[in-house]
Write a protein that holds these residues in place. Sequence first.
Motif, PDB file in Angstrom:
ATOM      1  N   THR A 405      23.854   2.148  26.345  1.00  0.00           N
ATOM      2  CA  THR A 405      24.699   1.687  25.247  1.00  0.00           C
ATOM      3  C   THR A 405      24.987   0.209  25.456  1.00  0.00           C
ATOM      4  OG1 THR A 405      25.752   3.843  24.911  1.00  0.00           O
ATOM      5  CG2 THR A 405      26.934   1.907  24.095  1.00  0.00           C
ATOM      6  N   ILE A 406      24.573  -0.590  24.484  1.00  0.00           N
ATOM      7  CA  ILE A 406      24.769  -2.041  24.539  1.00  0.00           C
ATOM      8  C   ILE A 406      25.805  -2.414  23.485  1.00  0.00           C
ATOM      9  CG2 ILE A 406      23.662  -4.299  24.435  1.00  0.00           C
ATOM     10  CD1 ILE A 406      22.571  -2.452  26.630  1.00  0.00           C
ATOM     11  N   ALA A 407      26.858  -3.100  23.915  1.00  0.00           N
ATOM     12  CA  ALA A 407      27.920  -3.506  22.995  1.00  0.00           C
ATOM     13  C   ALA A 407      27.858  -5.010  22.770  1.00  0.00           C
ATOM     14  CB  ALA A 407      29.283  -3.107  23.552  1.00  0.00           C
ATOM     15  N   PHE A 408      28.014  -5.410  21.521  1.00  0.00           N
ATOM     16  CA  PHE A 408      28.074  -6.829  21.170  1.00  0.00           C
ATOM     17  C   PHE A 408      29.509  -7.189  20.802  1.00  0.00           C
ATOM     18  CE2 PHE A 408      23.639  -5.781  19.673  1.00  0.00           C
ATOM     19  CZ  PHE A 408      22.990  -6.439  20.713  1.00  0.00           C
ATOM     20  N   VAL A 409      30.023  -8.232  21.431  1.00  0.00           N
ATOM     21  CA  VAL A 409      31.354  -8.726  21.095  1.00  0.00           C
ATOM     22  C   VAL A 409      31.268 -10.240  20.916  1.00  0.00           C
ATOM     23  CG1 VAL A 409      32.495  -6.891  22.391  1.00  0.00           C
ATOM     24  CG2 VAL A 409      32.037  -9.069  23.512  1.00  0.00           C
ATOM     25  N   GLY A 410      32.277 -10.770  20.263  1.00  0.00           N
ATOM     26  CA  GLY A 410      32.317 -12.209  20.040  1.00  0.00           C
ATOM     27  C   GLY A 410      33.029 -12.537  18.747  1.00  0.00           C
ATOM     28  N   ALA A 414      29.472 -15.134  14.835  1.00  0.00           N
ATOM     29  CA  ALA A 414      28.747 -15.598  16.027  1.00  0.00           C
ATOM     30  C   ALA A 414      27.282 -15.191  15.988  1.00  0.00           C
ATOM     31  CB  ALA A 414      29.411 -15.045  17.291  1.00  0.00           C
ATOM     32  N   GLY A 415      26.933 -14.134  15.210  1.00  0.00           N
ATOM     33  CA  GLY A 415      25.543 -13.695  15.120  1.00  0.00           C
ATOM     34  C   GLY A 415      25.308 -12.297  15.626  1.00  0.00           C
ATOM     35  N   LYS A 416      26.386 -11.526  15.842  1.00  0.00           N
ATOM     36  CA  LYS A 416      26.233 -10.175  16.404  1.00  0.00           C
ATOM     37  C   LYS A 416      25.438  -9.272  15.467  1.00  0.00           C
ATOM     38  CE  LYS A 416      30.665  -9.511  16.599  1.00  0.00           C
ATOM     39  NZ  LYS A 416      31.067 -10.796  15.977  1.00  0.00           N
ATOM     40  N   THR A 417      25.869  -9.186  14.218  1.00  0.00           N
ATOM     41  CA  THR A 417      25.183  -8.291  13.287  1.00  0.00           C
ATOM     42  C   THR A 417      23.818  -8.839  12.876  1.00  0.00           C
ATOM     43  OG1 THR A 417      26.429  -9.321  11.504  1.00  0.00           O
ATOM     44  CG2 THR A 417      27.282  -7.269  12.375  1.00  0.00           C
ATOM     45  N   THR A 418      23.630 -10.130  13.027  1.00  0.00           N
ATOM     46  CA  THR A 418      22.309 -10.695  12.734  1.00  0.00           C
ATOM     47  C   THR A 418      21.262 -10.123  13.687  1.00  0.00           C
ATOM     48  OG1 THR A 418      23.288 -12.746  11.900  1.00  0.00           O
ATOM     49  CG2 THR A 418      20.992 -12.841  12.594  1.00  0.00           C
ATOM     50  N   ILE A 419      21.649  -9.890  14.933  1.00  0.00           N
ATOM     51  CA  ILE A 419      20.726  -9.284  15.903  1.00  0.00           C
ATOM     52  C   ILE A 419      20.277  -7.909  15.406  1.00  0.00           C
ATOM     53  CG2 ILE A 419      20.500  -8.397  18.262  1.00  0.00           C
ATOM     54  CD1 ILE A 419      22.454 -10.571  19.150  1.00  0.00           C
ATOM     55  N   VAL A 420      21.225  -7.151  14.869  1.00  0.00           N
ATOM     56  CA  VAL A 420      20.902  -5.816  14.365  1.00  0.00           C
ATOM     57  C   VAL A 420      20.002  -5.910  13.141  1.00  0.00           C
ATOM     58  CG1 VAL A 420      21.879  -3.695  13.437  1.00  0.00           C
ATOM     59  CG2 VAL A 420      23.022  -4.877  15.307  1.00  0.00           C
ATOM     60  N   ASN A 421      20.231  -6.922  12.291  1.00  0.00           N
ATOM     61  CA  ASN A 421      19.343  -7.128  11.140  1.00  0.00           C
ATOM     62  C   ASN A 421      17.910  -7.356  11.578  1.00  0.00           C
ATOM     63  OD1 ASN A 421      21.264  -6.871   9.133  1.00  0.00           O
ATOM     64  ND2 ASN A 421      21.783  -9.039   9.123  1.00  0.00           N
ATOM     65  N   ILE A 536      22.825   2.570  15.774  1.00  0.00           N
ATOM     66  CA  ILE A 536      23.545   1.309  15.612  1.00  0.00           C
ATOM     67  C   ILE A 536      24.881   1.592  14.948  1.00  0.00           C
ATOM     68  CG2 ILE A 536      23.560  -0.955  14.482  1.00  0.00           C
ATOM     69  CD1 ILE A 536      20.502  -0.917  14.650  1.00  0.00           C
ATOM     70  N   LEU A 537      25.949   1.135  15.585  1.00  0.00           N
ATOM     71  CA  LEU A 537      27.295   1.310  15.053  1.00  0.00           C
ATOM     72  C   LEU A 537      27.912  -0.065  14.839  1.00  0.00           C
ATOM     73  CD1 LEU A 537      28.459   4.105  17.535  1.00  0.00           C
ATOM     74  CD2 LEU A 537      27.458   4.417  15.280  1.00  0.00           C
ATOM     75  N   ASP A 538      28.164  -0.397  13.589  1.00  0.00           N
ATOM     76  CA  ASP A 538      28.770  -1.689  13.269  1.00  0.00           C
ATOM     77  C   ASP A 538      30.222  -1.449  12.878  1.00  0.00           C
ATOM     78  OD1 ASP A 538      29.366  -4.260  12.581  1.00  0.00           O
ATOM     79  OD2 ASP A 538      28.304  -4.213  10.678  1.00  0.00           O
ATOM     80  N   GLU A 539      31.126  -1.599  13.830  1.00  0.00           N
ATOM     81  CA  GLU A 539      32.537  -1.349  13.585  1.00  0.00           C
ATOM     82  C   GLU A 539      32.724   0.026  12.963  1.00  0.00           C
ATOM     83  OE1 GLU A 539      35.181  -3.020  14.377  1.00  0.00           O
ATOM     84  OE2 GLU A 539      34.276  -4.839  15.144  1.00  0.00           O
ATOM     85  N   CYS A 565      21.787   2.922  22.200  1.00  0.00           N
ATOM     86  CA  CYS A 565      22.823   2.643  21.205  1.00  0.00           C
ATOM     87  C   CYS A 565      23.232   1.178  21.247  1.00  0.00           C
ATOM     88  CB  CYS A 565      24.054   3.513  21.434  1.00  0.00           C
ATOM     89  SG  CYS A 565      23.707   5.282  21.386  1.00  0.00           S
ATOM     90  N   PHE A 566      23.417   0.624  20.070  1.00  0.00           N
ATOM     91  CA  PHE A 566      23.947  -0.732  19.936  1.00  0.00           C
ATOM     92  C   PHE A 566      25.257  -0.630  19.161  1.00  0.00           C
ATOM     93  CE2 PHE A 566      19.403  -1.243  20.444  1.00  0.00           C
ATOM     94  CZ  PHE A 566      19.313  -2.269  21.373  1.00  0.00           C
ATOM     95  N   VAL A 567      26.295  -1.166  19.759  1.00  0.00           N
ATOM     96  CA  VAL A 567      27.626  -1.052  19.174  1.00  0.00           C
ATOM     97  C   VAL A 567      28.192  -2.447  18.954  1.00  0.00           C
ATOM     98  CG1 VAL A 567      29.961  -0.130  19.465  1.00  0.00           C
ATOM     99  CG2 VAL A 567      27.997   1.123  20.398  1.00  0.00           C
ATOM    100  N   ILE A 568      28.652  -2.698  17.748  1.00  0.00           N
ATOM    101  CA  ILE A 568      29.342  -3.949  17.438  1.00  0.00           C
ATOM    102  C   ILE A 568      30.812  -3.610  17.244  1.00  0.00           C
ATOM    103  CG2 ILE A 568      29.550  -5.863  15.801  1.00  0.00           C
ATOM    104  CD1 ILE A 568      26.595  -5.368  15.099  1.00  0.00           C
ATOM    105  N   ALA A 569      31.674  -4.244  18.010  1.00  0.00           N
ATOM    106  CA  ALA A 569      33.092  -3.880  17.967  1.00  0.00           C
ATOM    107  C   ALA A 569      33.968  -5.102  18.210  1.00  0.00           C
ATOM    108  CB  ALA A 569      33.395  -2.804  18.997  1.00  0.00           C
ATOM    109  N   HIS A 570      35.052  -5.152  17.449  1.00  0.00           N
ATOM    110  CA  HIS A 570      36.087  -6.132  17.727  1.00  0.00           C
ATOM    111  C   HIS A 570      37.222  -5.485  18.517  1.00  0.00           C
ATOM    112  CE1 HIS A 570      34.202  -8.259  14.222  1.00  0.00           C
ATOM    113  NE2 HIS A 570      34.377  -9.257  15.061  1.00  0.00           N
TER     114      HIS A 570
END
Length: 615
Positions: A405-410, A414-421, A536-539, A565-570
């Motif tokens: 599970t890889i989580a993107f924060v920032g 910053a470009g987090k969801t762009t990676i998922v795109n 992929i989980l975006d928030e 899994c890729f997770v984008i979370a604030h």
Amino acid sequence: MRAEPRGPMGRPGGPGGPGGRPGGPGMRPTEKAKNAKGTLFRVIGYLGSFKAAIIAVLMLVVFQTLSSLAGTYLQKPVINAIAEPVIDFDFILRNLALLVGLYLVSAVAQGVQSILLAVISQKTVQKIRIELFAKMEKLSIAYFDKRTHGELMSRMTNDVDTLSQTLSTSVAQIVSGVIMLIGTFCMMLYISLPLTLVTLVLVPLMLFITKKIAKYTSKFYKGQQAALGDLNGHIEETVSGQYAVKVFCREDEICEEFEQKNREYYENAVKAQVISGSVGPIMNMFSNLNYAVTAFVGGILAVVTIFGIEPLEVGDIVVFLSCSTQFSRPINEIANLFATIQSALAGAERVFEVMDEPNEYVGEEDHVELGHIEGHVEVKNIDFGYDEKRLILKDVSIEAKPGQTIAFVGPTGAGKTTIVNLLTRFYDVNKGEILIDGTNIQNVKKDSVRAKIAIVLQDTHMFSVSVKENIRYGNLDASDEEIMYAADLANCHEFIERLPEGYDTVLTDDASNVSVGQRQLLSIARAMIADPEILILDEATSSVDTRTEIKIQEAMKNLMYGRTCFVIAHRLSTIKNADKIVVINDGCVQEQGTHEELLALNGMYAGLYNGQFTE
């Protein structure tokens, strides 16, 4: 594709994405003159599927027109018979009966012709609309990001309907008008050459004026269609964004903007219709003038012998005057049809512009299909920008081993969801490569990549079908038992059972009959039933309360087990147990490691985490 059916995450101007959307109302370039002739031939190409019906229509039009001409000519013997000292009533009645019969047959032919034209036009438009919709489904996400939904809807509805109306009415009128012109001209020549020459004097001037007016109306009708697309786009965005309008009390500003766009449409429409509307009065003026001159010359020829030509009979003059009126009428009708035709061609051009856009899947013939994958994802030194002059991601490298599970924060943007795109190939990298199980996804068919991925977006989308069908959207072959099991894992089975018709409850527009949190749970159930290799989980839990979030996290552990899994979370509390946390800032990887490693590093992540939990 098993992804959540919506636009990309972090699209330009979208949630989590940098920059504004390149396009939209108010930014449309000035409409340039298009190839009207090419568009016309293209429309005719669609009519080629109905050759037999079109031939039948043409035959009916010819028959109807010739019947009308024959009826006009039959007036001559009747009028001459009435002018005789001794009136032959039997002869007159026979001719009148024949005249009535011709007009009745002509009326029947016109009725059948109208029915056939309606069928042809609707089937043609049906075919165009099907192809247009299918084309839209093959266009890239980037195409939709640059245009408003209302503009595209306008092309699908208004522009296609304008073409439909023109095909069902104007085609027969043009064909009939041309045949009427030829037939009337021949009859006029037969009756009197001098009178025919008098009638033809004003025709070149009428055609010249018609051509000049058509040149101007073409430009304004294109502007009218474009302004209508902008207006529809504004209406669509305003209606869908009413909550924001009400919350920020922007009703007055929205109305002012609407008035401006409505004024632009009004100005273009008035210019187009005023100029095109002037054709009728001008043509009628010339027609009346022509009639008066012809009648005057005809009266002279009836009593005077000129150049050895015998005086005309009363019936000849009456029929010729009738023919001269019929001769100018098709010219008037065709001139008036220019406005309708220009509007239809402008709409057709806008439709064909969409059809001519390159398909998202063009050039993939030699690309491979992904079979079973373990889920090993490598992002290697990628650069990307929605605008090539402005990079969003710069030299980004990330590795996710199978089951991690890889989580993107920032920060936002910053470009987090762009990676998922880029992972889903909504967009392709400018530089570098992304590998799945060692295969560069640039060499893999896009639908094959997306078939391995399920996405749950922050902003969920539900269709106006039953709850059951909304969940089944993730896997169309899923049974009812599998749907209920997925709903149970997503902790939404209980609230679904409480709905008026349970799983058969139909969601209203925008799923307003369930809460935002419930929509999020349904979208998670939809992702669960897709059974993806990569998730992929975006928030994905941003719209639910704390208790529901805990339930979702528990349910998601079963889904995430053994999957990448890729997770984008604030909300950083949700990603503490991730195998790797990647901190993105200004398009670069600032830090990466486990929660404990990043806290020990005391860098950007530690600052973000401590900022959320210090109090």
